[in-house]
Design a protein around this motif. Structure first.
Motif, mmCIF file in Angstrom:
data_model
loop_
_atom_site.group_PDB
_atom_site.id
_atom_site.type_symbol
_atom_site.label_atom_id
_atom_site.label_comp_id
_atom_site.label_asym_id
_atom_site.label_seq_id
_atom_site.Cartn_x
_atom_site.Cartn_y
_atom_site.Cartn_z
ATOM 1 N N ARG A 205 -14.433 3.329 8.860
ATOM 2 C CA ARG A 205 -13.752 4.988 7.505
ATOM 3 C C ARG A 205 -12.939 3.766 6.427
ATOM 4 N NH1 ARG A 205 -11.070 10.736 10.088
ATOM 5 N NH2 ARG A 205 -13.116 10.920 10.012
ATOM 6 N N ALA A 206 -13.265 3.945 5.276
ATOM 7 C CA ALA A 206 -12.077 3.891 4.718
ATOM 8 C C ALA A 206 -10.979 5.126 3.809
ATOM 9 C CB ALA A 206 -12.916 2.736 3.752
ATOM 10 N N PHE A 207 -9.618 4.391 3.605
ATOM 11 C CA PHE A 207 -8.771 5.489 2.740
ATOM 12 C C PHE A 207 -8.713 5.584 1.783
ATOM 13 C CE2 PHE A 207 -8.238 5.883 7.504
ATOM 14 C CZ PHE A 207 -7.655 7.017 7.768
ATOM 15 N N TYR A 208 -8.755 6.527 0.266
ATOM 16 C CA TYR A 208 -8.443 6.007 -0.716
ATOM 17 C C TYR A 208 -7.135 5.198 -0.709
ATOM 18 C CZ TYR A 208 -7.137 7.524 -5.876
ATOM 19 O OH TYR A 208 -6.450 7.774 -6.362
ATOM 20 N N LYS A 209 -7.424 3.996 -1.941
ATOM 21 C CA LYS A 209 -6.467 3.177 -1.864
ATOM 22 C C LYS A 209 -5.742 3.385 -3.850
ATOM 23 C CE LYS A 209 -5.509 -1.704 -2.662
ATOM 24 N NZ LYS A 209 -4.525 -1.727 -1.995
ATOM 25 N N GLY A 210 -6.582 3.974 -4.336
ATOM 26 C CA GLY A 210 -5.950 4.161 -5.794
ATOM 27 C C GLY A 210 -7.845 3.993 -6.865
ATOM 28 N N THR A 211 -7.074 3.236 -8.451
ATOM 29 C CA THR A 211 -8.214 3.067 -8.779
ATOM 30 C C THR A 211 -8.348 1.482 -9.015
ATOM 31 O OG1 THR A 211 -6.543 3.815 -10.304
ATOM 32 C CG2 THR A 211 -8.340 5.680 -9.853
ATOM 33 N N ALA A 212 -8.721 1.610 -9.781
ATOM 34 C CA ALA A 212 -9.698 0.392 -9.866
ATOM 35 C C ALA A 212 -8.637 -0.147 -11.429
ATOM 36 C CB ALA A 212 -10.858 0.281 -10.818
ATOM 37 N N ASN A 213 -8.052 0.567 -12.825
ATOM 38 C CA ASN A 213 -7.819 -0.238 -13.172
ATOM 39 C C ASN A 213 -5.782 0.251 -12.746
ATOM 40 O OD1 ASN A 213 -7.597 2.884 -13.786
ATOM 41 N ND2 ASN A 213 -8.645 2.595 -15.703
ATOM 42 N N SER A 214 -5.783 1.135 -12.195
ATOM 43 C CA SER A 214 -4.159 1.402 -11.844
ATOM 44 C C SER A 214 -3.197 0.454 -10.728
ATOM 45 C CB SER A 214 -3.964 2.162 -10.136
ATOM 46 O OG SER A 214 -4.877 2.048 -9.369
ATOM 47 N N PRO A 215 -2.135 0.380 -11.240
ATOM 48 C CA PRO A 215 -1.520 -1.233 -10.934
ATOM 49 C C PRO A 215 -1.159 -1.027 -8.749
ATOM 50 C CG PRO A 215 0.391 0.644 -11.422
ATOM 51 C CD PRO A 215 -1.022 1.048 -11.875
ATOM 52 N N THR A 216 -1.727 -2.564 -8.769
ATOM 53 C CA THR A 216 -1.927 -2.525 -7.161
ATOM 54 C C THR A 216 -0.402 -2.673 -6.414
ATOM 55 O OG1 THR A 216 -1.207 -5.098 -7.522
ATOM 56 C CG2 THR A 216 -3.682 -4.675 -8.083
ATOM 57 N N ASP A 217 -0.815 -2.419 -5.314
ATOM 58 C CA ASP A 217 0.177 -1.803 -4.488
ATOM 59 C C ASP A 217 0.999 -3.171 -3.697
ATOM 60 O OD1 ASP A 217 -0.007 0.715 -4.302
ATOM 61 O OD2 ASP A 217 -1.154 1.011 -2.976
ATOM 62 N N ALA A 218 1.905 -3.574 -3.275
ATOM 63 C CA ALA A 218 2.501 -4.538 -2.759
ATOM 64 C C ALA A 218 2.109 -4.684 -2.004
ATOM 65 C CB ALA A 218 4.155 -4.344 -2.259
ATOM 66 N N PRO A 219 2.107 -6.224 -1.563
ATOM 67 C CA PRO A 219 1.189 -6.942 -0.616
ATOM 68 C C PRO A 219 1.578 -6.074 1.017
ATOM 69 C CG PRO A 219 1.864 -8.314 -1.375
ATOM 70 C CD PRO A 219 2.506 -7.487 -2.101
ATOM 71 N N GLU A 220 1.364 -5.648 2.040
ATOM 72 C CA GLU A 220 2.095 -5.337 2.823
ATOM 73 C C GLU A 220 2.535 -6.529 3.774
ATOM 74 O OE1 GLU A 220 -0.392 -2.105 5.144
ATOM 75 O OE2 GLU A 220 -0.600 -1.700 3.732
ATOM 76 N N PRO A 221 3.492 -6.247 4.358
ATOM 77 C CA PRO A 221 3.894 -7.526 5.338
ATOM 78 C C PRO A 221 2.611 -8.002 6.658
ATOM 79 C CG PRO A 221 4.858 -5.686 6.203
ATOM 80 C CD PRO A 221 4.517 -5.453 4.854
ATOM 81 N N GLU A 222 2.241 -9.234 6.804
ATOM 82 C CA GLU A 222 1.833 -9.889 7.701
ATOM 83 C C GLU A 222 2.068 -9.695 9.245
ATOM 84 O OE1 GLU A 222 0.488 -13.173 5.837
ATOM 85 O OE2 GLU A 222 -0.383 -13.024 4.275
ATOM 86 N N THR A 223 3.445 -9.762 9.289
ATOM 87 C CA THR A 223 3.848 -10.013 11.031
ATOM 88 C C THR A 223 4.942 -8.604 11.165
ATOM 89 O OG1 THR A 223 5.574 -10.929 9.835
ATOM 90 C CG2 THR A 223 3.851 -12.322 10.995
ATOM 91 N N GLU A 224 4.343 -8.345 12.185
ATOM 92 C CA GLU A 224 5.394 -7.333 13.054
ATOM 93 C C GLU A 224 6.480 -7.516 13.232
ATOM 94 O OE1 GLU A 224 2.568 -4.062 15.197
ATOM 95 O OE2 GLU A 224 0.945 -5.577 14.933
ATOM 96 N N THR A 225 7.315 -6.446 13.318
ATOM 97 C CA THR A 225 8.762 -6.876 13.699
ATOM 98 C C THR A 225 8.691 -6.790 16.012
ATOM 99 O OG1 THR A 225 9.232 -4.769 13.364
ATOM 100 C CG2 THR A 225 9.838 -6.624 11.623
ATOM 101 N N HIS A 226 9.206 -7.203 16.099
ATOM 102 C CA HIS A 226 9.765 -6.623 17.487
ATOM 103 C C HIS A 226 10.967 -5.708 17.841
ATOM 104 C CE1 HIS A 226 7.708 -10.044 19.059
ATOM 105 N NE2 HIS A 226 8.159 -10.871 17.869
#
Length: 721
Positions: A205-226
Motif C-alpha cells: 500500500r502506498a499513501f498520497y505524497k503530493g504532486t510531481a511539481n509540488s515542493p519536496t517535503d523535508a526528509p524524515e529523520p533516519e534514526t529514532e530517539t530512545h
C-alpha cells in the motif's frame, strides 16, 4: 567488643552490611531524616534570616526520631569511632551532617558506596573522606527554600476556601504543566482531514505524497530517539493530509484513471545505537510504560533491590558505568552472545544538569543467575531487576542494524509513497527491544509498471494533545529542570494525595481543585509556576553544591529581592467567586446520558475525588442548583439530601415486637417502619440493643420477597437462626 559504629540511612541495609563487615562493627540506621526545621519563630519557619546569615533551628522529626537519636548516642559512647555511611547524594550528605550534630562528632569519617557488595563497601571504608560542606549547604538551602515557599505561599490558597492545602516550589510548577495541558485539551477544536491511499496487486500500500511539481517535503529523520516514557503503540501510516472530502474523491478518481509505475526505489542500512543505562528518571519512565508502576512504587522496589545488594544506588542522573562493570558485561557477552560484542562501546553523556558523579543504575553482578533470583524475590521486584539488567547489558552491545526501504510511485502527476523497515541485526535490541515492527516491501524496479487493485480514502480527525501519563510527566520534569532525581516521584505522589490531580484511564488529569489552585497562582505568584524559574532555582542549588555560591547569601538575596515583594503583590490579588471557582460553563466536560430535570439538556460529568464515582452531574446550561450524585442504594442519580430529608429518612416510627428472636441474645426483634428515597420500608432490629452495643451492631434484617435477610446473618428463620 566492637570498636566501630557504621551509621546508614535505611534499616534494610543493616543485615547485609553486618554480614560484610563482621563482628568488629556495629551497624545502625537513622531511618532516613532524623531532624527537620522546627515550627517556631516567625510564620513557624524554624529559621531566621538576619543580615545576610541564616540561623536554623532543627528538631527531631517525630517520636521515633527522638528514640533513634537516643539509641545512636548510647551506642556511639560504646565504640572508639563512628563512621557515617548515609546515601551517596546531596540528601544523604545532609543527613550525615545532622548525625554529626546530634552525636557531637568533631570530624567524622564519611564513606560512600554505590552498591552494597563486599568489595565496594570495604573499598569505601578504606578510603573515607570528610563531610562535603558544599553539599550540606545545598541541602540546608533546599530545606529553607521549600519551607519558605510552602509556609508563606500556602496561606494564599487557604483563603480560596475550597479545600486547597498547599503550595510548593516544585509541586506548583509541576501542577501547572498538567493544568496547561488540560486547558489545551479543553480549547482544542478538532479538524477533519482525509488520508488517501492506493493498494497494488504487487503486495503493498502506498499513501498520497503530493504532486510531481509540488515542493519536496523535508526528509524524515533516519534514526529514532530512545523514549522510555513512550507506550509500545506505533502510529498507523497515513498520507499527506487532504483537507476536503471533494479533494480526496478527486485524487481517488485520478488514481483510478491513470496507470501507475515505480519512479524511485531507495534502500539503505541504518544503525541505531544502544540506549544509555538507567538514571532515576529513565528508570521511572520505563517502569511506568513497561511494568505499569507509579514513580513512587518504582522507587520503593528499587530501594529494596539496592538494600539487597542487587543493584547500584537508584538516585542518580549519571549514565556512567564503572570500568569493572563494563569489563564484566563484555565478558558475559563473549560467553553468551559473542556476535553482540562491539569493537567500541557506545559513549553516552549525562545531562548538563547532572549533579552527582555517580554510576548509572545497574546490576551489581551481571553473572547472577536469574533462576535463583526468581525464587528469592517477589514478582514486582524481580521484574524490575530484570528490566535493569537488560538495559545495562543492552548499553554495552552492538548497534541494531535496520534495512529501510522507500518506494515512490506515480500516476499522472500524483506521487504515492510506501515505507518499509526490516531488522537485519538486532544488536542491543535482543535485550532492550524498542524497534518498530518489521514492515516488508516487495522487490520492485525503477520504471516498473504496477497493477492498481484499489484506491480509496479514510476520513480522520485531528486529536487534542494527550494528557500526561506518569512516565511522561517525569520525563517532562527532567527536561524542563523541575526538581531532581530524588523529588520526581514524591512530587507526583503529593499532587495525587492533595487531590490536585487524579488518574483517568492511566493519565494524569487535574481535578477542579487543582485547576482552581493553578488559576489563582497564575494571578498571585506567576513566576513560581514557570518551569524556567524553578529550573533556575535548581541550578542555583547545583552551584551551591559545587562550591560556586554561598547558600546563606543566595537564600537571603532571593528572599529579599524576589519572594518578599512577590508575596506582598500576591496578597493584593482580589479573591472573588470568579477567582475561586472555575466556571463550569466555560470548561468542556464529558457529557452524561442523564438529562437535566428543568431544561432537558444532558448533564455534565464534573470530576471530584470526594465522591465514590469520581464525578457528579451538573447542569451547564444555566439551571441553578441542578446537581446530582450517584446513589448505590437506588442505582440512580439523586439530588443531594437536605437536612429535612435526612431527618425524615432516618427517623423511624415507633416499633412493635415481632415473633422473631435476636440471633445474638434471643430477645424479640422489633419491627421498624421508616422512609427512604420516598418509599416506605420495614426492618427488624433487636429490642434490647443500644446504639453503643457492639455485639448487636450488625443485627439488622431487611424485608425481602422471601422474608427477612441480613448482610451478616443471612436469611432469618422462625427460630431466629
Amino acid at each position: 567488643m566492637p570498636k566501630r559504629l557504621l551509621v546508614v540511612e535505611s534499616p534494610g541495609k543493616v543485615k547485609k552490611l553486618s554480614q560484610i563487615l563482621g563482628s568488629d562493627w556495629i551497624v545502625r540506621a537513622s531511618c532516613g531524616h532524623i531532624r527537620e526545621l522546627s515550627n517556631t519563630g516567625e510564620d513557624s519557619l524554624g529559621f531566621v534570616i538576619d543580615d545576610g546569615s541564616v540561623k536554623c533551628n532543627y528538631v527531631p522529626r517525630d517520636q521515633r526520631s527522638k528514640e533513634t537519636i537516643q539509641q545512636l548516642k548510647a551506642v556511639s559512647k560504646q565504640v572508639d569511632e563512628v563512621v557515617l555511611a548515609t546515601d551517596p547524594d546531596r540528601e544523604g550528605e545532609t543527613i550525615a551532617w545532622h548525625l554529626k550534630e546530634v552525636l557531637g562528632l568533631r570530624e567524622p569519617k564519611r564513606v560512600i558506596y554505590s552498591e552494597i557488595t563486599a568489595s565496594a563497601v570495604r573499598s569505601a571504608i578504606a578510603n573515607p573522606r570528610k563531610l562535603d560542606s558544599n553539599l550540606v549547604g545545598a541541602g540546608l538551602c533546599r530545606d529553607c527554600l521549600d519551607k519558605l515557599v510552602g509556609y508563606k505561599g500556602s496561606p494564599l490558597v487557604w483563603a480560596l476556601n475550597n479545600g486547597a492545602k498547599s503550595v510548593g516550589r516544585v509541586q506548583s510548577a509541576t501542577l501547572h504543566l498538567i493544568c496547561q495541558r488540560e486547558r489545551e485539551i479543553v480549547t482544542f477544536v478538532p479538524q477533519d482531514y482525509w488520508s488517501v491511499w492506493v493498494d497494488y496487486a504487487e503486495g503493498f500500500r502506498a499513501f498520497y505524497k503530493g504532486t510531481a511539481n509540488s515542493p519536496t517535503d523535508a526528509p524524515e529523520p533516519e534514526t529514532e530517539t530512545h523514549d522510555d516514557a513512550a507506550s509500545n503503540n506505533t502510529q498507523a501510516p497515513e498520507s499527506k493530509r487532504v483537507l476536503s472530502e471533494a479533494e480526496a474523491i478527486r485524487l481517488v478518481e485520478e488514481a483510478r484513471q491513470h496507470p501507475h509505475q515505480v519512479v524511485h526505489v531507495e534502500g539503505k542500512t541504518v544503525y541505531r545505537q544502544p540506549p544509555p543505562p538507567f538514571t532515576t528518571s529513565t528508570l521511572q519512565q520505563a517502569a511506568g510504560s513497561k511494568l505499569k508502576l507509579a514513580p513512587d512504587k518504582t522507587m520503593v522496589l528499587a530501594q529494596k533491590l539496592y538494600e539487597a545488594g542487587l543493584i547500584t544506588y537508584m538516585r542518580t542522573d549519571s549514565v556512567i558505568l564503572s570500568p569493572e562493570f563494563c569489563a564484566a558485561a563484555r565478558k558475559w557477552l563473549e560467553e553468551h552472545d559473542p556476535q553482540n560484542v562491539p569493537q567500541q562501546v557506545a559513549k553516552h553523556r549525562s545531562a548538563k544538569t547532572a549533579q552527582e558523579a555517580h554510576e548509572a543504575i545497574r546490576p551489581t553482578d551481571v553473572f547472577r543467575p536469574s533462576v535463583q533470583l526468581r525464587q528469592e524475590l517477589p514478582p514486582e521486584e524481580f521484574d524490575l531487576y530484570v528490566m535493569i539488567w537488560k538495559r545495562a547489558i543492552a548499553s554495552q552491545c552492538r548497534a541494531a542494524q535496520l534495512g529501510k526501504t522507500q518506494i515512490i510511485t506515480q500516476s499522472n502527476s500524483l506521487l504515492w509513497q510506501a515505507r518499509g523497515q526490516v531488522v537485519e541485526f538486532y544488536g542491543y535490541a535482543r535485550y532492550w527491544n524498542n524497534l518498530s515492527k518489521d514492515s516488508v516491501l516487495p522487490v520492485v524496479q525503477q520504471g516498473q509498471g504496477l497493477t492498481l487493485e484499489n484506491a480509496n480514502f479514510e476520513k480522520k480527525q485531528t486529536q487534542p494533545p494527550p494528557r500526561y501519563s506518569e512516565p511522561k510527566l517525569v520525563q517532562l520534569m527532567e527536561r524542563k529542570g523541575i526538581g531532581r532525581p530524588s523529588t520526581y516521584a514524591p512530587t507526583v505522589a503529593t499532587l495525587k494525595k492533595r487531590g490536585y490531580v487524579q488518574l483517568t484511564k492511566g493519565n494524569l488529569q487535574p481535578t477542579t481543585l487543582g485547576l482552581e489552585v493553578d488559576d489563582f497562582l497564575q494571578k498571585a505568584l506567576p513566576d513560581l509556576l514557570e518551569a524556567e524559574f524553578t529550573a533556575k532555582m535548581e541550578s542555583a542549588l547545583d552551584a551551591i553544591a559545587e562550591g560556586k555560591q554561598g547558600w546563606q547569601q543566595y537564600l537571603t538575596t532571593w528572599n529579599k529581592n524576589y519572594f518578599v515583594p512577590a508575596l506582598a503583590k500576591a496578597k493584593t490579588v482580589f479573591i472573588s467567586p470568579s477567582t475561586t471557582k472555575s466556571s463550569v460553563a466555560e470548561r468542556k466536560y464529558d457529557t452524561s446520558k442523564t438529562r437535566c430535570p428543568e431544561c432537558n439538556n444532558f448533564l455534565a460529568k464534573i470530576p471530584s475525588s470526594k465522591v465514590k464515582k469520581k464525578y457528579f452531574l451538573k447542569c451547564t446550561s444555566g439551571c441553578a442548583n441542578i446537581v446530582l450524585f450517584w446513589s448505590d442504594f437506588s442505582k440512580s442519580w439523586q439530588p443531594p439530601r437536605t437536612q429535612e430529608t435526612k431527618s425524615e429518612n432516618h427517623s423511624p416510627t415507633p416499633a412493635k415486637l415481632s415473633s422473631y428472636p435476636c440471633p445474638v441474645c434471643k430477645k424479640p426483634l422489633e419491627e421498624y417502619n421508616y422512609t427512604k428515597d420516598g418509599q416506605n420500608k420495614t426492618m427488624l432490629r433487636c429490642s434490647a440493643a443500644s446504639r453503643q452495643d457492639k455485639k448487636h451492631k450488625d443485627v439488622a434484617f431487611f424485608s425481602t420477597a422471601k422474608g427477612w435477610w441480613s448482610p451478616k446473618f443471612g436469611e432469618l428463620n422462625p427460630d431466629g437462626k
